[in-house]
Design a protein around this motif. Sequence first.
Motif, PDB file in Angstrom:
ATOM      1  N   GLU A 156       0.474  -1.258  -0.548  1.00  0.00           N
ATOM      2  CA  GLU A 156       0.446  -0.199   0.275  1.00  0.00           C
ATOM      3  C   GLU A 156       1.015   1.392  -0.313  1.00  0.00           C
ATOM      4  O   GLU A 156       0.344   2.629   0.163  1.00  0.00           O
ATOM      5  CB  GLU A 156      -1.050  -0.053   1.483  1.00  0.00           C
ATOM      6  N   GLU A 206      -2.374   2.802   3.646  1.00  0.00           N
ATOM      7  CA  GLU A 206      -2.372   1.674   4.748  1.00  0.00           C
ATOM      8  C   GLU A 206      -2.231   1.287   5.922  1.00  0.00           C
ATOM      9  O   GLU A 206      -3.094  -0.077   6.484  1.00  0.00           O
ATOM     10  CB  GLU A 206      -1.183   1.921   4.479  1.00  0.00           C
ATOM     11  N   GLU A 209      -6.237   0.309   5.184  1.00  0.00           N
ATOM     12  CA  GLU A 209      -6.447  -1.236   4.702  1.00  0.00           C
ATOM     13  C   GLU A 209      -6.059  -1.939   5.543  1.00  0.00           C
ATOM     14  O   GLU A 209      -7.045  -2.546   6.120  1.00  0.00           O
ATOM     15  CB  GLU A 209      -6.139  -0.781   3.711  1.00  0.00           C
ATOM     16  N   ARG A 244      -9.092  -2.045   7.864  1.00  0.00           N
ATOM     17  CA  ARG A 244     -10.721  -3.052   8.030  1.00  0.00           C
ATOM     18  C   ARG A 244     -10.366  -4.671   7.779  1.00  0.00           C
ATOM     19  O   ARG A 244     -10.215  -4.949   7.945  1.00  0.00           O
ATOM     20  CB  ARG A 244     -10.505  -2.707   6.456  1.00  0.00           C
TER      21      ARG A 244
END
Lengths: 93, 130
Positions: free
Chosen positions: B35, B73, B76, B79
């Motif tokens: 990322e 990043e 992400e 998540r």
Amino acid sequence: MAEKEMEILDDRGLDVGEDVIGDRPRRYQRRRPRQVVPEYVDWKDVEYLRGFVPERGKIMPRRISGISAKDQRRIAKAIKRARSMAMLPFVAD
Amino acid sequence: MANRTYEVMYIVNPDTPAETIGKLNEAVGKLIEKEGGTVVRMDDIGIRRLAYPIQKKEDGYYVLFEIDGSGQEIAELERRMRVNDMILRYITVRVDEDRKAATKRREKREARAAKRTKFRQAPAEAPAEA
């Protein structure tokens, strides 16, 4: 009133402070005089933070710990972060 | 927008086998690199007693990452951590600003200390308080 204010100002260097409770300031004696807090308060440093968390798990008030308001906010934040990661208790009994 | 530093800590279920935890950590590192972030430091703290039980567990396996990146990043990673059953808890703390403030504070303190010694060396006007 003016006289009283002067008196409080003169006490700055001593280990005396005031809290405003209700409409008049209440004066208190600090338990630990003027502490120096490191420049960076690490939320992972549990051993250091424990010094501000008595047995019950509550955050020690400034009037006892004797640190500045700014430092108290930094310490409190670090304690709260450590608590959320189960490194310090929310309540201990 | 560019460079930010984060500390990401997560607690893994202590019942997961060591190799799975190793793989998980590797996957986190890879995800960060993919990322566009960089892993500055990875600290495998290991099993530690929890201050209070989480999901009926008394212990947890702690892992700490220090990451440089833009923030994407982190989004992400969070998540993924949210949906991962192995991860009991996670926290992300942005540290670059606090560190900057800390160095500033240190400089200020040093400057004040230097000034004080200079003042003390000057004759006649010795400061009253220590």
